[in-house]
Design a protein around this motif. Structure first.
Motif, PDB file in Angstrom:
ATOM      1  N   GLN A   1      14.440  14.662   0.748  1.00 48.15           N
ATOM      2  CA  GLN A   1      14.478  14.160   2.121  1.00 48.15           C
ATOM      3  C   GLN A   1      13.437  13.062   2.338  1.00 48.15           C
ATOM      4  OE1 GLN A   1      17.125  15.454   3.862  1.00 48.15           O
ATOM      5  NE2 GLN A   1      17.294  16.466   1.869  1.00 48.15           N
ATOM      6  N   ILE A   2      12.529  12.926   1.396  1.00 50.87           N
ATOM      7  CA  ILE A   2      11.429  11.970   1.537  1.00 50.87           C
ATOM      8  C   ILE A   2      11.867  10.599   1.008  1.00 50.87           C
ATOM      9  CG2 ILE A   2       9.043  11.455   0.887  1.00 50.87           C
ATOM     10  CD1 ILE A   2       8.670  14.531   0.575  1.00 50.87           C
ATOM     11  N   PRO A   3      11.820   9.567   1.858  1.00 50.90           N
ATOM     12  CA  PRO A   3      12.222   8.222   1.418  1.00 50.90           C
ATOM     13  C   PRO A   3      11.313   7.676   0.316  1.00 50.90           C
ATOM     14  CG  PRO A   3      12.052   8.342   3.820  1.00 50.90           C
ATOM     15  CD  PRO A   3      11.466   9.605   3.278  1.00 50.90           C
ATOM     16  N   LYS A   4      11.829   6.751  -0.449  1.00 46.77           N
ATOM     17  CA  LYS A   4      11.103   6.159  -1.585  1.00 46.77           C
ATOM     18  C   LYS A   4       9.834   5.416  -1.158  1.00 46.77           C
ATOM     19  CE  LYS A   4      14.048   7.136  -4.895  1.00 46.77           C
ATOM     20  NZ  LYS A   4      13.793   8.329  -5.651  1.00 46.77           N
ATOM     21  N   GLU A   5       9.736   5.027   0.111  1.00 42.40           N
ATOM     22  CA  GLU A   5       8.532   4.317   0.560  1.00 42.40           C
ATOM     23  C   GLU A   5       7.277   5.195   0.456  1.00 42.40           C
ATOM     24  OE1 GLU A   5       8.280   4.319   5.235  1.00 42.40           O
ATOM     25  OE2 GLU A   5      10.382   4.261   4.592  1.00 42.40           O
ATOM     26  N   TYR A   6       7.464   6.497   0.357  1.00 42.99           N
ATOM     27  CA  TYR A   6       6.340   7.419   0.167  1.00 42.99           C
ATOM     28  C   TYR A   6       6.192   7.652  -1.332  1.00 42.99           C
ATOM     29  CZ  TYR A   6       6.779   8.297   5.125  1.00 42.99           C
ATOM     30  OH  TYR A   6       6.838   8.151   6.483  1.00 42.99           O
ATOM     31  N   GLU A   7       5.146   7.077  -1.899  1.00 44.81           N
ATOM     32  CA  GLU A   7       4.965   7.183  -3.344  1.00 44.81           C
ATOM     33  C   GLU A   7       4.235   8.458  -3.757  1.00 44.81           C
ATOM     34  OE1 GLU A   7       3.326   3.615  -4.953  1.00 44.81           O
ATOM     35  OE2 GLU A   7       4.827   2.377  -3.984  1.00 44.81           O
ATOM     36  N   TRP A   8       3.572   9.092  -2.824  1.00 44.90           N
ATOM     37  CA  TRP A   8       2.847  10.325  -3.113  1.00 44.90           C
ATOM     38  C   TRP A   8       3.351  11.440  -2.209  1.00 44.90           C
ATOM     39  CZ3 TRP A   8      -0.587  10.888  -7.051  1.00 44.90           C
ATOM     40  CH2 TRP A   8      -1.014   9.723  -7.680  1.00 44.90           C
ATOM     41  N   ILE A   9       3.517  12.620  -2.808  1.00 43.38           N
ATOM     42  CA  ILE A   9       3.941  13.798  -2.059  1.00 43.38           C
ATOM     43  C   ILE A   9       2.868  14.869  -2.203  1.00 43.38           C
ATOM     44  CG2 ILE A   9       5.615  15.667  -1.878  1.00 43.38           C
ATOM     45  CD1 ILE A   9       7.717  13.756  -3.019  1.00 43.38           C
TER      46      ILE A   9
ATOM     47  N   LEU B   1      -0.357  21.980   9.992  1.00 42.26           N
ATOM     48  CA  LEU B   1      -0.177  20.555  10.309  1.00 42.26           C
ATOM     49  C   LEU B   1      -1.416  19.959  10.960  1.00 42.26           C
ATOM     50  CD1 LEU B   1       3.531  20.562  11.519  1.00 42.26           C
ATOM     51  CD2 LEU B   1       2.615  19.682   9.355  1.00 42.26           C
ATOM     52  N   THR B   2      -2.119  20.728  11.757  1.00 42.27           N
ATOM     53  CA  THR B   2      -3.359  20.241  12.359  1.00 42.27           C
ATOM     54  C   THR B   2      -4.372  19.881  11.276  1.00 42.27           C
ATOM     55  OG1 THR B   2      -2.992  21.532  14.364  1.00 42.27           O
ATOM     56  CG2 THR B   2      -5.264  20.855  13.909  1.00 42.27           C
ATOM     57  N   SER B   3      -4.373  20.645  10.177  1.00 34.04           N
ATOM     58  CA  SER B   3      -5.343  20.392   9.102  1.00 34.04           C
ATOM     59  C   SER B   3      -4.982  19.182   8.250  1.00 34.04           C
ATOM     60  CB  SER B   3      -5.476  21.627   8.206  1.00 34.04           C
ATOM     61  OG  SER B   3      -4.405  21.754   7.296  1.00 34.04           O
ATOM     62  N   ILE B   4      -3.718  18.798   8.197  1.00 34.92           N
ATOM     63  CA  ILE B   4      -3.305  17.759   7.252  1.00 34.92           C
ATOM     64  C   ILE B   4      -2.833  16.458   7.893  1.00 34.92           C
ATOM     65  CG2 ILE B   4      -0.905  18.549   6.990  1.00 34.92           C
ATOM     66  CD1 ILE B   4      -1.316  17.907   3.942  1.00 34.92           C
ATOM     67  N   THR B   5      -2.310  16.482   9.110  1.00 34.49           N
ATOM     68  CA  THR B   5      -1.705  15.267   9.675  1.00 34.49           C
ATOM     69  C   THR B   5      -2.639  14.069   9.791  1.00 34.49           C
ATOM     70  OG1 THR B   5      -1.959  16.177  11.900  1.00 34.49           O
ATOM     71  CG2 THR B   5       0.204  16.373  10.882  1.00 34.49           C
ATOM     72  N   PRO B   6      -3.940  14.243   9.984  1.00 29.46           N
ATOM     73  CA  PRO B   6      -4.780  13.039  10.034  1.00 29.46           C
ATOM     74  C   PRO B   6      -4.839  12.274   8.705  1.00 29.46           C
ATOM     75  CG  PRO B   6      -5.938  14.911  10.988  1.00 29.46           C
ATOM     76  CD  PRO B   6      -4.709  15.449  10.322  1.00 29.46           C
ATOM     77  N   TYR B   7      -4.365  12.896   7.627  1.00 31.41           N
ATOM     78  CA  TYR B   7      -4.574  12.323   6.298  1.00 31.41           C
ATOM     79  C   TYR B   7      -3.278  11.923   5.586  1.00 31.41           C
ATOM     80  CZ  TYR B   7      -8.725  14.852   7.560  1.00 31.41           C
ATOM     81  OH  TYR B   7      -9.802  15.343   8.250  1.00 31.41           O
ATOM     82  N   ILE B   8      -2.140  11.983   6.270  1.00 31.19           N
ATOM     83  CA  ILE B   8      -0.865  11.645   5.641  1.00 31.19           C
ATOM     84  C   ILE B   8      -0.085  10.688   6.530  1.00 31.19           C
ATOM     85  CG2 ILE B   8      -0.682  13.699   4.182  1.00 31.19           C
ATOM     86  CD1 ILE B   8       1.254  13.684   7.310  1.00 31.19           C
ATOM     87  N   ASP B   9       0.961  10.094   5.954  1.00 31.72           N
ATOM     88  CA  ASP B   9       1.759   9.094   6.678  1.00 31.72           C
ATOM     89  C   ASP B   9       3.070   9.641   7.226  1.00 31.72           C
ATOM     90  OD1 ASP B   9       0.038   6.763   6.096  1.00 31.72           O
ATOM     91  OD2 ASP B   9       0.610   7.195   4.029  1.00 31.72           O
TER      92      ASP B   9
ATOM     93  N   MET C   1       0.851  -1.184   0.000  1.00 35.33           N
ATOM     94  CA  MET C   1       0.000   0.000   0.000  1.00 35.33           C
ATOM     95  C   MET C   1       0.884   1.230   0.000  1.00 35.33           C
ATOM     96  SD  MET C   1      -3.093   0.746   2.507  1.00 35.33           S
ATOM     97  CE  MET C   1      -3.937   2.270   2.532  1.00 35.33           C
ATOM     98  N   SER C   2       0.616   2.164  -0.903  1.00 32.61           N
ATOM     99  CA  SER C   2       1.445   3.361  -1.009  1.00 32.61           C
ATOM    100  C   SER C   2       1.160   4.336   0.127  1.00 32.61           C
ATOM    101  CB  SER C   2       1.229   4.039  -2.365  1.00 32.61           C
ATOM    102  OG  SER C   2      -0.090   4.495  -2.482  1.00 32.61           O
ATOM    103  N   LYS C   3       2.128   5.210   0.366  1.00 30.97           N
ATOM    104  CA  LYS C   3       2.040   6.177   1.452  1.00 30.97           C
ATOM    105  C   LYS C   3       2.056   7.595   0.903  1.00 30.97           C
ATOM    106  CE  LYS C   3       4.539   3.553   4.979  1.00 30.97           C
ATOM    107  NZ  LYS C   3       5.685   3.655   5.907  1.00 30.97           N
ATOM    108  N   ILE C   4       1.504   8.518   1.712  1.00 32.81           N
ATOM    109  CA  ILE C   4       1.494   9.933   1.374  1.00 32.81           C
ATOM    110  C   ILE C   4       2.398  10.677   2.349  1.00 32.81           C
ATOM    111  CG2 ILE C   4       0.119  12.036   1.110  1.00 32.81           C
ATOM    112  CD1 ILE C   4      -2.343  10.264   0.703  1.00 32.81           C
ATOM    113  N   ALA C   5       3.310  11.485   1.796  1.00 32.77           N
ATOM    114  CA  ALA C   5       4.147  12.362   2.606  1.00 32.77           C
ATOM    115  C   ALA C   5       3.708  13.801   2.375  1.00 32.77           C
ATOM    116  CB  ALA C   5       5.615  12.221   2.202  1.00 32.77           C
ATOM    117  N   VAL C   6       3.808  14.615   3.407  1.00 27.53           N
ATOM    118  CA  VAL C   6       3.591  16.042   3.218  1.00 27.53           C
ATOM    119  C   VAL C   6       4.959  16.717   3.214  1.00 27.53           C
ATOM    120  CG1 VAL C   6       3.246  16.658   5.657  1.00 27.53           C
ATOM    121  CG2 VAL C   6       2.254  18.086   3.875  1.00 27.53           C
ATOM    122  N   SER C   7       5.139  17.630   2.270  1.00 31.22           N
ATOM    123  CA  SER C   7       6.396  18.331   2.063  1.00 31.22           C
ATOM    124  C   SER C   7       6.179  19.814   2.336  1.00 31.22           C
ATOM    125  CB  SER C   7       6.835  18.120   0.611  1.00 31.22           C
ATOM    126  OG  SER C   7       7.838  19.028   0.245  1.00 31.22           O
ATOM    127  N   ILE C   8       7.012  20.380   3.232  1.00 32.90           N
ATOM    128  CA  ILE C   8       6.869  21.794   3.587  1.00 32.90           C
ATOM    129  C   ILE C   8       8.249  22.416   3.689  1.00 32.90           C
ATOM    130  CG2 ILE C   8       6.075  23.420   5.357  1.00 32.90           C
ATOM    131  CD1 ILE C   8       4.031  21.298   6.246  1.00 32.90           C
TER     132      ILE C   8
END
Length: 174
Positions: A105-113, A24-32, A1-8
């Motif tokens: 900085q985002i590892p390859k295990e996160y397929e979506w940014i 971060l409060t608005s987005i953290t429930p929805y990303i890995d 299963m692919s993962k989502i990273a948030v980039s800031i």
């Protein structure tokens, strides 16, 4: 299963700590995973670093700048016939380099940014996973989202009128 990273990328000074907490409060429930690159002076970013740690963010530091040279200034004025709003010796922040550094900085295990700025919030974030699943199933590389720069809100905080908007692109890395 692919993962989502948030980039800031974040300067980390002034109101950034407060804005970052709201973002971060608005987005953290929805990303890995959270990946934040701080570009401000180490002396001035302590409060923002605390917010990063509060949200268990991966923190990196990078402040790419370019100094305006006499040659560059002359080229702008002579060749392009443009009067720049900078002076020789001014240091300019290289936003593109900072964004790319943050992406790396985002590892390859996160397929979506999903990238977002500290003064932004994600609305209807529960739909982010649905979009990711559609993208995974259809084997697509990117998803465009509606990005609202300015809007007027009603008394309940719902969007009443959009003044400026554009599409925002999220991209898969596979």
């Amino acid at each position: 299963m692919s993962k989502i990273a948030v980039s800031i990328i974040c300067l980390g000074t002034g109101e950034d700590a407060k804005n970052l907490r709201r973002c971060l409060t608005s987005i953290t429930p929805y990303i890995d995973g959270i990946f934040i690159t701080l570009s401000g002076s180490k002396k001035e970013i302590k409060e923002t670093e605390e917010v990063c740690r509060e949200f268990n963010a991966n923190i990196s530091y990078h402040n790419p700048t370019w100094t305006v040279t006499k040659e560059a200034y002359k080229w702008l004025t002579d060749y392009l016939e443009y009067k720049p709003h900078v002076q020789v010796g001014d240091k300019l922040f290289l936003f593109d380099e900072a964004r790319n550094y943050n992406f790396f900085q985002i590892p390859k295990e996160y397929e979506w940014i999903f990238w977002i700025d500290t003064d932004d919030v994600l609305v209807d974030g529960e739909n982010l996973w649905k979009l990711k699943e559609i993208g995974d199933q259809a084997n697509i590389d990117g998803i465009c989202l509606r990005y609202i720069y300015r809007a007027t809100l009603d008394e309940k905080g719902k969007i009443k009128e959009v003044l400026i908007e554009h599409l925002y692109l999220a991209r898969s890395l596979d």
